[in-house]
Design a protein around this motif. Sequence first.
Motif, PDB file in Angstrom:
ATOM      1  N   LEU A 196       9.855-120.352 -40.876  1.00 33.15           N
ATOM      2  CA  LEU A 196      11.115-120.000 -40.222  1.00 33.15           C
ATOM      3  C   LEU A 196      10.956-118.598 -39.656  1.00 33.15           C
ATOM      4  CD1 LEU A 196      13.694-121.296 -42.886  1.00 33.15           C
ATOM      5  CD2 LEU A 196      12.882-122.437 -40.827  1.00 33.15           C
ATOM      6  N   GLY A 197      11.325-118.407 -38.403  1.00 32.27           N
ATOM      7  CA  GLY A 197      11.213-117.083 -37.797  1.00 32.27           C
ATOM      8  C   GLY A 197       9.775-116.734 -37.478  1.00 32.27           C
ATOM      9  N   ILE A 198       9.490-115.432 -37.439  1.00 34.50           N
ATOM     10  CA  ILE A 198       8.140-114.985 -37.085  1.00 34.50           C
ATOM     11  C   ILE A 198       7.246-115.153 -38.311  1.00 34.50           C
ATOM     12  CG2 ILE A 198       6.749-113.020 -36.301  1.00 34.50           C
ATOM     13  CD1 ILE A 198       9.344-111.897 -35.045  1.00 34.50           C
ATOM     14  N   PRO A 199       6.145-115.908 -38.175  1.00 36.97           N
ATOM     15  CA  PRO A 199       5.309-116.142 -39.356  1.00 36.97           C
ATOM     16  C   PRO A 199       4.637-114.852 -39.819  1.00 36.97           C
ATOM     17  CG  PRO A 199       4.591-117.512 -37.486  1.00 36.97           C
ATOM     18  CD  PRO A 199       5.632-116.579 -36.979  1.00 36.97           C
ATOM     19  N   SER A 200       4.531-114.685 -41.131  1.00 39.05           N
ATOM     20  CA  SER A 200       3.787-113.519 -41.624  1.00 39.05           C
ATOM     21  C   SER A 200       2.358-113.923 -41.990  1.00 39.05           C
ATOM     22  CB  SER A 200       4.502-112.877 -42.817  1.00 39.05           C
ATOM     23  OG  SER A 200       4.761-113.857 -43.782  1.00 39.05           O
ATOM     24  N   ASN A 201       2.124-115.216 -42.171  1.00 36.85           N
ATOM     25  CA  ASN A 201       0.775-115.678 -42.516  1.00 36.85           C
ATOM     26  C   ASN A 201      -0.071-115.875 -41.265  1.00 36.85           C
ATOM     27  OD1 ASN A 201       2.465-117.293 -45.007  1.00 36.85           O
ATOM     28  ND2 ASN A 201       0.727-115.996 -45.512  1.00 36.85           N
ATOM     29  N   LEU A 202      -1.375-115.715 -41.465  1.00 39.55           N
ATOM     30  CA  LEU A 202      -2.304-115.701 -40.334  1.00 39.55           C
ATOM     31  C   LEU A 202      -2.297-116.995 -39.503  1.00 39.55           C
ATOM     32  CD1 LEU A 202      -4.626-114.358 -38.764  1.00 39.55           C
ATOM     33  CD2 LEU A 202      -6.200-115.290 -40.479  1.00 39.55           C
ATOM     34  N   VAL A 203      -2.521-118.126 -40.149  1.00 37.24           N
ATOM     35  CA  VAL A 203      -2.775-119.351 -39.368  1.00 37.24           C
ATOM     36  C   VAL A 203      -1.550-119.804 -38.563  1.00 37.24           C
ATOM     37  CG1 VAL A 203      -3.463-121.783 -39.508  1.00 37.24           C
ATOM     38  CG2 VAL A 203      -4.798-120.014 -40.677  1.00 37.24           C
ATOM     39  N   PRO A 204      -0.335-119.806 -39.143  1.00 44.58           N
ATOM     40  CA  PRO A 204       0.813-120.142 -38.292  1.00 44.58           C
ATOM     41  C   PRO A 204       0.974-119.168 -37.120  1.00 44.58           C
ATOM     42  CG  PRO A 204       1.478-120.008 -40.596  1.00 44.58           C
ATOM     43  CD  PRO A 204       0.036-119.645 -40.550  1.00 44.58           C
ATOM     44  N   PHE A 205       0.626-117.901 -37.350  1.00 45.08           N
ATOM     45  CA  PHE A 205       0.730-116.945 -36.238  1.00 45.08           C
ATOM     46  C   PHE A 205      -0.292-117.292 -35.150  1.00 45.08           C
ATOM     47  CE2 PHE A 205       1.363-113.294 -33.745  1.00 45.08           C
ATOM     48  CZ  PHE A 205       2.571-112.741 -34.134  1.00 45.08           C
ATOM     49  N   VAL A 206      -1.487-117.676 -35.577  1.00 43.40           N
ATOM     50  CA  VAL A 206      -2.537-118.064 -34.625  1.00 43.40           C
ATOM     51  C   VAL A 206      -2.086-119.277 -33.806  1.00 43.40           C
ATOM     52  CG1 VAL A 206      -4.834-119.133 -34.501  1.00 43.40           C
ATOM     53  CG2 VAL A 206      -4.487-117.092 -35.913  1.00 43.40           C
ATOM     54  N   ASP A 323     -11.733-128.220 -40.323  1.00 41.27           N
ATOM     55  CA  ASP A 323     -10.774-129.338 -40.457  1.00 41.27           C
ATOM     56  C   ASP A 323      -9.352-128.790 -40.520  1.00 41.27           C
ATOM     57  OD1 ASP A 323     -12.802-131.292 -40.719  1.00 41.27           O
ATOM     58  OD2 ASP A 323     -12.971-130.914 -42.883  1.00 41.27           O
ATOM     59  N   ALA A 324      -9.181-127.751 -41.343  1.00 42.12           N
ATOM     60  CA  ALA A 324      -7.827-127.209 -41.558  1.00 42.12           C
ATOM     61  C   ALA A 324      -7.260-126.649 -40.262  1.00 42.12           C
ATOM     62  CB  ALA A 324      -7.866-126.128 -42.644  1.00 42.12           C
ATOM     63  N   LEU A 325      -8.089-125.921 -39.513  1.00 42.10           N
ATOM     64  CA  LEU A 325      -7.583-125.309 -38.276  1.00 42.10           C
ATOM     65  C   LEU A 325      -7.283-126.378 -37.226  1.00 42.10           C
ATOM     66  CD1 LEU A 325      -9.805-122.117 -38.205  1.00 42.10           C
ATOM     67  CD2 LEU A 325      -7.359-122.257 -38.703  1.00 42.10           C
ATOM     68  N   LYS A 326      -8.107-127.416 -37.201  1.00 45.41           N
ATOM     69  CA  LYS A 326      -7.857-128.532 -36.285  1.00 45.41           C
ATOM     70  C   LYS A 326      -6.510-129.196 -36.629  1.00 45.41           C
ATOM     71  CE  LYS A 326     -11.793-130.684 -35.824  1.00 45.41           C
ATOM     72  NZ  LYS A 326     -12.737-131.662 -36.373  1.00 45.41           N
ATOM     73  N   ASP A 327      -6.307-129.431 -37.933  1.00 46.06           N
ATOM     74  CA  ASP A 327      -5.069-130.093 -38.361  1.00 46.06           C
ATOM     75  C   ASP A 327      -3.850-129.197 -38.127  1.00 46.06           C
ATOM     76  OD1 ASP A 327      -6.448-132.384 -39.055  1.00 46.06           O
ATOM     77  OD2 ASP A 327      -6.762-131.759 -41.139  1.00 46.06           O
ATOM     78  N   SER A 328      -4.007-127.889 -38.340  1.00 48.96           N
ATOM     79  CA  SER A 328      -2.891-126.959 -38.072  1.00 48.96           C
ATOM     80  C   SER A 328      -2.537-126.979 -36.594  1.00 48.96           C
ATOM     81  CB  SER A 328      -3.268-125.517 -38.416  1.00 48.96           C
ATOM     82  OG  SER A 328      -3.298-125.337 -39.790  1.00 48.96           O
ATOM     83  N   TRP A 329      -3.563-127.039 -35.754  1.00 49.92           N
ATOM     84  CA  TRP A 329      -3.327-127.041 -34.305  1.00 49.92           C
ATOM     85  C   TRP A 329      -2.621-128.325 -33.874  1.00 49.92           C
ATOM     86  CZ3 TRP A 329      -1.978-124.481 -30.483  1.00 49.92           C
ATOM     87  CH2 TRP A 329      -2.254-124.828 -29.157  1.00 49.92           C
ATOM     88  N   ASN A 330      -3.070-129.459 -34.391  1.00 45.97           N
ATOM     89  CA  ASN A 330      -2.420-130.733 -34.053  1.00 45.97           C
ATOM     90  C   ASN A 330      -0.963-130.750 -34.509  1.00 45.97           C
ATOM     91  OD1 ASN A 330      -4.542-131.871 -32.695  1.00 45.97           O
ATOM     92  ND2 ASN A 330      -5.466-132.715 -34.564  1.00 45.97           N
TER      93      ASN A 330
END
Length: 337
Positions: A196-206, A323-330
Motif C-alpha cells: 500500500l502506498g510507496i513500497p519501502s522494500n526493494l523488489v516492489p519498488f523495482v 524465478d522470483a524476479l520473473k514472478d514478481s514482474w508478471n
Amino acid sequence: MNKNIIVTGGAGYIGSHTVVELLAQGYKPIIIDNFCNSEKSVLKGLEDITGKRIDLFEGDCTDKNFMTNVFAKTKPVGVIHFAAFKAVGESVEKPLAYYQNNVVSLLVLLEVMKKQNCKRLVFSSSCTVYGTPKKLPVTEQSPTQKAISPYGNTKQIAEDIIKDQVVANTGLSAVALRYFNPIGAHPSALIGELPLGIPSNLVPFVTQTAAGLRNELTIFGNDYNTPDGTNVRDYIHVVDLAKAHVKTLDYLYGKSNFYDFINIGTGTGTSVLEIVKTFEKVSNQKLNYTIGNRRAGDVDQIYASVDKSKEVLNWKTELSVEDALKDSWNWQLNLSH
Ligand code: NAD
Ligand code: UFG
C-alpha cells in the motif's frame, strides 16, 4: 483426521502463498484476517489457483471473543501466525500501534490456544533479530542483538513470550521461523505482494519503477563493505518460504512442550545491484536507477546458514532469485492491467 489449520494474516503476502501450499499438502487452512494490509480480491486469486473454496473469518486477532469463537467453531490442530504490522520505518513513528498489534495478538492467540487445547504454532519471525551479524552466514547459534526498531523488538519479544509459554508446560509445541528477505509471487501471477502506498522494500519498488509507477529506484548506498559496494541480502522466493511452513507443521506433530527457531533463507547473498541487473535480464526492461545515500539502519550484509532447516525440516529452496524476479514482474504486469 482433523487437518484444520488457522492461518492468521492468511490474506497477506506470505500467508496467502502458504494457504496454497497447505491445501496442496492436504491441510485445511482457515484464514483469520482483518484486511488492514490486504484486500478481499486475494480470496478470488486463491480460489482460482486451488479450485477450492477458502474458509475465512474476518476479524481482529487482538479480539479475544472473536478468536475464542473461531477456535470453538473450527477446532484447529495448529496455527500459523502471520498477522502483524511489518513496516520497519512506520514502527519507529508509531511504536504503540506496533506493540499493540504484534504483541497483543500473540498474547490473545496463546491464551485462546491453551483454552481450546490447540498445541501447534508456527510463528513468523525475522532475521532482524540477529541485528548486525559478526560472522556470515548467520547460524541459529549466532547471538541475537538488541533490536533497533520497535518492529524488530516485537519479533524478539514474541519469540520470548512463546518460549516462556512452552517452559510453562502447557503442552505447546512451537517454532519461530526467522525469515530472510521474501520476494516473488505465485507463478500463476494470481497472488503476490500488495504494497500500500510507496513500497519501502526493494523488489516492489523495482517492479513499480519498471511499470512506470515510480520515476526511479534509489539504491541506498554503494560504499558498503561488500563486493560491489551495495548491501547484500538473502532473497527467498515466497513459494519456497510458504512450503517451509507446511514442513514445520509436519515437524511439530508428536512434539509437546517444545520450542525451536529456524532460519529460512537460501544460504546465498545477493547485492542490490545484482537484483537490479537480474531484474533487467528476466524482464527485458531497462531500469531507471540512481545511487543515493545510505538508509539508516541497513546492515552491510546478511545471509542465512541453511543447515538447520535442511536437517530438521528436510526442506530447502527450489527456486532462484531469477524465478522470483520473473514472478514478481508478471504479478506487477497483472496488477497494472
Ligand atoms: P502482510 O502485511 O502482507 O500480511 C499480514 C496480514 O495480516 C495482512 O493480511 C493483514 O491484513 C493481517 N493482519 C495484521 N494485523 C492483523 C490483526 N490484528 N488481525 C487480523 N489480521 C491482521 O505481511 P507479510 O509480508 O505477509 O508478513 C507476514 C508475517 O511475516 C508478519 O508477521 C511479518 O512481520 C513477518 N515477516 C515478513 C517479512 C517480509 O519481508 N515480508 C520478513 C520477515 C518477517
Ligand atoms: N533498497 C534500496 N532501495 C530501495 C529499497 C531498498 O536500495 O528503494 C535496498 C536496501 O538498502 C537493502 C535492500 O535493498 O539493502 C533490501 O531492502 P528491503 O527494504 O527490501 O529489505 P530489508 O533487508 O531492509 O528488510 C528486511 C525485511 C524486514 C526486516 C529487515 C531486517 O523486509 O522485515 O529485513 O533487517 F525487518
